[in-house]
Design an enzyme around this catalytic site. Structure first.
Site, PDB file in Angstrom:
ATOM      1  N   GLU A   1       0.817  -1.155   0.226  1.00 40.81           N
ATOM      2  CA  GLU A   1      -0.086   0.188  -0.274  1.00 40.81           C
ATOM      3  C   GLU A   1       0.760   1.484   0.045  1.00 40.81           C
ATOM      4  O   GLU A   1       0.677   2.339  -0.464  1.00 40.81           O
ATOM      5  CB  GLU A   1      -0.891  -0.020   1.236  1.00 40.81           C
ATOM      6  CG  GLU A   1      -2.485  -1.214   0.799  1.00 40.81           C
ATOM      7  CD  GLU A   1      -1.347  -2.378   1.352  1.00 40.81           C
ATOM      8  OE1 GLU A   1      -2.320  -3.283   1.611  1.00 40.81           O
ATOM      9  OE2 GLU A   1      -0.488  -2.752   2.124  1.00 40.81           O
TER      10      GLU A   1
ATOM     11  N   PHE B   1     -11.840  -7.014  13.597  1.00 36.15           N
ATOM     12  CA  PHE B   1     -10.323  -7.947  13.890  1.00 36.15           C
ATOM     13  C   PHE B   1      -9.990  -6.439  12.152  1.00 36.15           C
ATOM     14  O   PHE B   1     -10.467  -6.315  11.286  1.00 36.15           O
ATOM     15  CB  PHE B   1     -10.546  -8.659  12.468  1.00 36.15           C
ATOM     16  CG  PHE B   1      -9.781  -9.182  11.554  1.00 36.15           C
ATOM     17  CD1 PHE B   1      -8.673  -9.762  11.957  1.00 36.15           C
ATOM     18  CD2 PHE B   1     -10.022  -9.089  10.462  1.00 36.15           C
ATOM     19  CE1 PHE B   1      -7.613 -10.406  11.432  1.00 36.15           C
ATOM     20  CE2 PHE B   1      -9.166  -9.979   9.819  1.00 36.15           C
ATOM     21  CZ  PHE B   1      -7.453 -10.332  10.533  1.00 36.15           C
ATOM     22  N   GLN B   2      -8.665  -6.155  12.425  1.00 31.24           N
ATOM     23  CA  GLN B   2      -8.413  -4.519  11.720  1.00 31.24           C
ATOM     24  C   GLN B   2      -9.388  -3.762  12.006  1.00 31.24           C
ATOM     25  O   GLN B   2      -9.339  -2.929  10.504  1.00 31.24           O
ATOM     26  CB  GLN B   2      -8.434  -5.644   9.883  1.00 31.24           C
ATOM     27  CG  GLN B   2      -6.892  -6.677  10.452  1.00 31.24           C
ATOM     28  CD  GLN B   2      -7.308  -7.257   7.993  1.00 31.24           C
ATOM     29  OE1 GLN B   2      -8.087  -6.659   7.344  1.00 31.24           O
ATOM     30  NE2 GLN B   2      -5.856  -6.969   7.923  1.00 31.24           N
TER      31      GLN B   2
ATOM     32  N   LYS C   1     -17.679  -0.237   6.726  1.00 25.10           N
ATOM     33  CA  LYS C   1     -18.345  -1.326   5.783  1.00 25.10           C
ATOM     34  C   LYS C   1     -19.780  -1.472   5.623  1.00 25.10           C
ATOM     35  O   LYS C   1     -19.981  -1.149   4.248  1.00 25.10           O
ATOM     36  CB  LYS C   1     -17.636  -2.866   6.146  1.00 25.10           C
ATOM     37  CG  LYS C   1     -17.917  -3.620   4.886  1.00 25.10           C
ATOM     38  CD  LYS C   1     -17.337  -5.253   5.395  1.00 25.10           C
ATOM     39  CE  LYS C   1     -17.325  -6.765   4.376  1.00 25.10           C
ATOM     40  NZ  LYS C   1     -16.889  -7.415   4.462  1.00 25.10           N
TER      41      LYS C   1
ATOM     42  N   MET D   1      24.129   8.293   1.878  1.00 23.54           N
ATOM     43  CA  MET D   1      24.294   9.750   2.298  1.00 23.54           C
ATOM     44  C   MET D   1      24.801   9.298   3.709  1.00 23.54           C
ATOM     45  O   MET D   1      25.136  10.264   3.947  1.00 23.54           O
ATOM     46  CB  MET D   1      22.729  10.454   2.159  1.00 23.54           C
ATOM     47  CG  MET D   1      22.411  12.040   2.615  1.00 23.54           C
ATOM     48  SD  MET D   1      24.419  13.211   1.972  1.00 23.54           S
ATOM     49  CE  MET D   1      23.382  13.337   0.371  1.00 23.54           C
TER      50      MET D   1
END
Length: 574
Positions: A49, A111-112, A161, A475
């Site tokens: 993502e 959940f999540q 949802k 760097m």
């Protein structure tokens, strides 16, 4: 007309002119993904993502439109965070849509479930939690307006949802209407007086310098800035994100300022009697030690964000407003002028006709990053879209790739996000399929998002990937060299065989270790119908010069020991 919330999401995106989105499905956003099949929008399946936000970011920078990224709840949403912060720091318009657990489960540690609006509160212009289908359309329309209005930035819309599954009345926006906000043309109260004061300072200045920032590109003010510079005969220095606002070959273009800017640019700023800061925010990498910054200069600062005025550097004239609008009001007052003595002085600081304060690197079989960047520039005539990752290669690209057109140099500036380069280049190419696109990346940053090679394959995206492979986190190693007695802690870095890695993804790979092989390798990559991965094995302990040490004044630069100026002259510029 009744629609489910999931369909309304896509209907509104179509209204907003969205044709491409970047995302990754999951449970809480699944109704939206089911509805996607019924709408004419291209979905690019990323491999992580974070890649979705960087692709949307690159798409936005290359197209001038709002980029869109989509993810599910929990880890999907949190994986967007780095890309959202990157866009926020660089003022890039994004709308990020995330799924959320059903409203009835919010607060239950379902959940999540993650409070992504709370997490992103400080790295978005605004964010929303939508729990009803009826609120989806107005919220998304508002999100696009906020993302593009004023100083652009990312907006997050978290949609439960149940809101996606519910039906509600949907009223399409009128075909002629767009909720994407146009650039504001409002004048701040007293702007006319401030412009008159600015013009008086300009008319009296003997050593003026324009400081050109990202805001010039964001406001579409390149032509106005060029007119100002040419009419008043004022040299122009660019921030990293301002690169491209004036063609590199223009005689008034001094190059990049700041920590790794050209030494003569920094010295000119320190000697200047007037700084005209346009669409830039006086970042610490630009100013060096504030107490010693441009001590003899009056300062004019124009920016669309009032909070940036006087924040780091106090201005003698500060104007809040859209840069293009302000300059259009100012230009009729600007008289033709000449600053020949000042231009000559800057030329002396630069060492005559030279344009680089970096040692000439002999072509004796060694391959240095400067060779690679310079040769890519020569091959593309400075007209490719260049997307970099973050690190030494980023600074070398800013120094050696002489950008000819606005909006063709894309990089992560404010956040300095490693892993940005490849996914952002994918987004840029999908936004501008007609343009040649190069991702110039380090071996460190490339490994952070190398999984997106498979996205390139699946979506058939033609970009060329140039890996500046020096076997270090370059760097960080450079800072350890200068400030930690060469104690290289956790910076030596191994790499996979990038040619075999490319082959595993079904892509051609090329390894280059000698300068004499560069021309053929670049010709092969540019002629290839698909993406090419190029592994440039460069000198391991090469260093970006000059460098302003943290806490040092802008003119107190570390220069290459015993260096001769690089023998590039104005004749080398296109």
């Amino acid at each position: 007309m009744k629609q489910r919330g999931a369909h309304i999401i896509w209907s509104v995106l179509v209204e907003q002119g969205v044709d491409t989105v970047f995302g990754y499905p999951g449970g809480a956003i699944l109704p939206a993904y089911d509805a996607l099949l019924d709408h004419p929008i291209r979905h690019v399946l990323v491999r992580h993502e974070q890649g979705a936000t960087h692709m949307a970011d690159g798409y936005a920078r290359a197209s001038g439109k709002v980029g869109v990224a989509i993810a599910t709840s929990g880890p999907g949403a949190t994986n967007l965070v780095t890309g959202i912060a990157t866009a926020m720091m660089d003022s890039i318009p994004l709308v990020c849509i995330t799924g959320q657990v059903p409203e009835a489960l919010i607060g239950s540690d379902a959940f999540q479930e993650t409070d992504v609006t709370g997490i992103t509160l400080t790295i978005t212009k605004h964010n929303f939690l939508v729990t009803r289908a009826a609120d989806i359309a107005p919220t998304l329309r508002k999100a696009f307006a906020i993302a593009s209005a004023g100083r652009p930035g990312p907006v997050l819309v978290d949609i439960t949802k149940n809101a996606q599954q519910e039906e509600t009345e949907f009223e399409p926006a009128p075909a002629a209407a767009s909720t994407t906000a146009p650039r504001t043309t409002e004048r701040t109260a007293g702007a006319a007086t401030s412009i008159a004061r600015a013009n008086e300072l300009l008319s009296k200045a003997k050593k003026p310098v324009i400081l050109a920032g990202h805001g010039i590109l964001k406001s579409g003010a390149c032509d106005e800035v060029l007119t100002l510079a040419e009419r008043a005969h004022v040299p122009l220095a660019m921030t990293l994100l301002g690169i491209g606002c004036m063609p590199a070959h223009h005689p008034l273009n001094l190059g990049m300022m700041g920590m790794h800017g050209e030494h003569w640019v920094n010295e000119a700023i320190q000697e200047a009697d007037l700084l005209i800061a346009l669409g830039m925010r006086f970042d610490d990498r630009v100013t060096g030690k504030l107490a010693s910054y441009a001590p003899n200069a009056k300062k004019i600062h124009i920016d669309i964000d009032p909070s940036e005025l006087h924040k780091n550097v106090k201005a003698d004239v500060a104007i809040a407003g859209d840069l293009k609008t302000v300059l259009r009001d100012w230009l009729p007052l600007v008289q033709s002028n000449h600053h020949d003595a000042w231009i000559t002085r800057i030329g002396e600081l630069a060492g005559g006709p030279t344009v680089r304060d970096i040692e000439e690197l002999p072509d004796n079989g060694r391959l240095c990053a400067a060779h690679v960047i310079h040769d890519i520039w020569k091959a593309t005539a400075g007209r490719a879209i260049i997307v970099t990752d973050v690190g030494q290669h980023q600074m070398w690209t800013a120094q050696y790739y002489k950008v000819a057109e606005p909006g063709t140099f894309i990089t992560s500036g404010g956040l300095g996000t490693m892993g940005f380069g490849v996914p952002a280049a994918i987004g840029a190419k999908l936004a501008r399929p007609d343009r040649e696109v190069w991702a110039i990346v380090g071996d460190g940053g490339f490994q952070m998002t190398q999984a997106e090679l498979q996205t390139i394959v699946q979506e058939n995206v033609k970009i060329n990937i140039a890996i500046i492979n020096n076997g270090y986190l370059g760097m960080v190693r450079q800072w350890q060299q200068f400030f930690h007695d060469r104690r290289y802690s956790a910076t030596p870095m191994s790499s996979p065989d990038y040619v075999k890695l490319a082959d595993a993804h079904g892509l051609p790979g090329v390894r280059v270790t000698r300068r004499e092989d560069m021309a053929d390798a670049l010709k092969h990559a540019r002629a290839s119908a698909g993406a090419v991965v190029m592994d440039f094995r460069v000198e391991q302990e090469d260093t970006v010069y000059p460098m302003v040490s943290p806490g040092a004044a802008l003119h107190e630069m570390i220069k290459r020991p015993g260096a001769q100026s690089l023998s590039e002259t104005g004749a080398d510029l296109l």
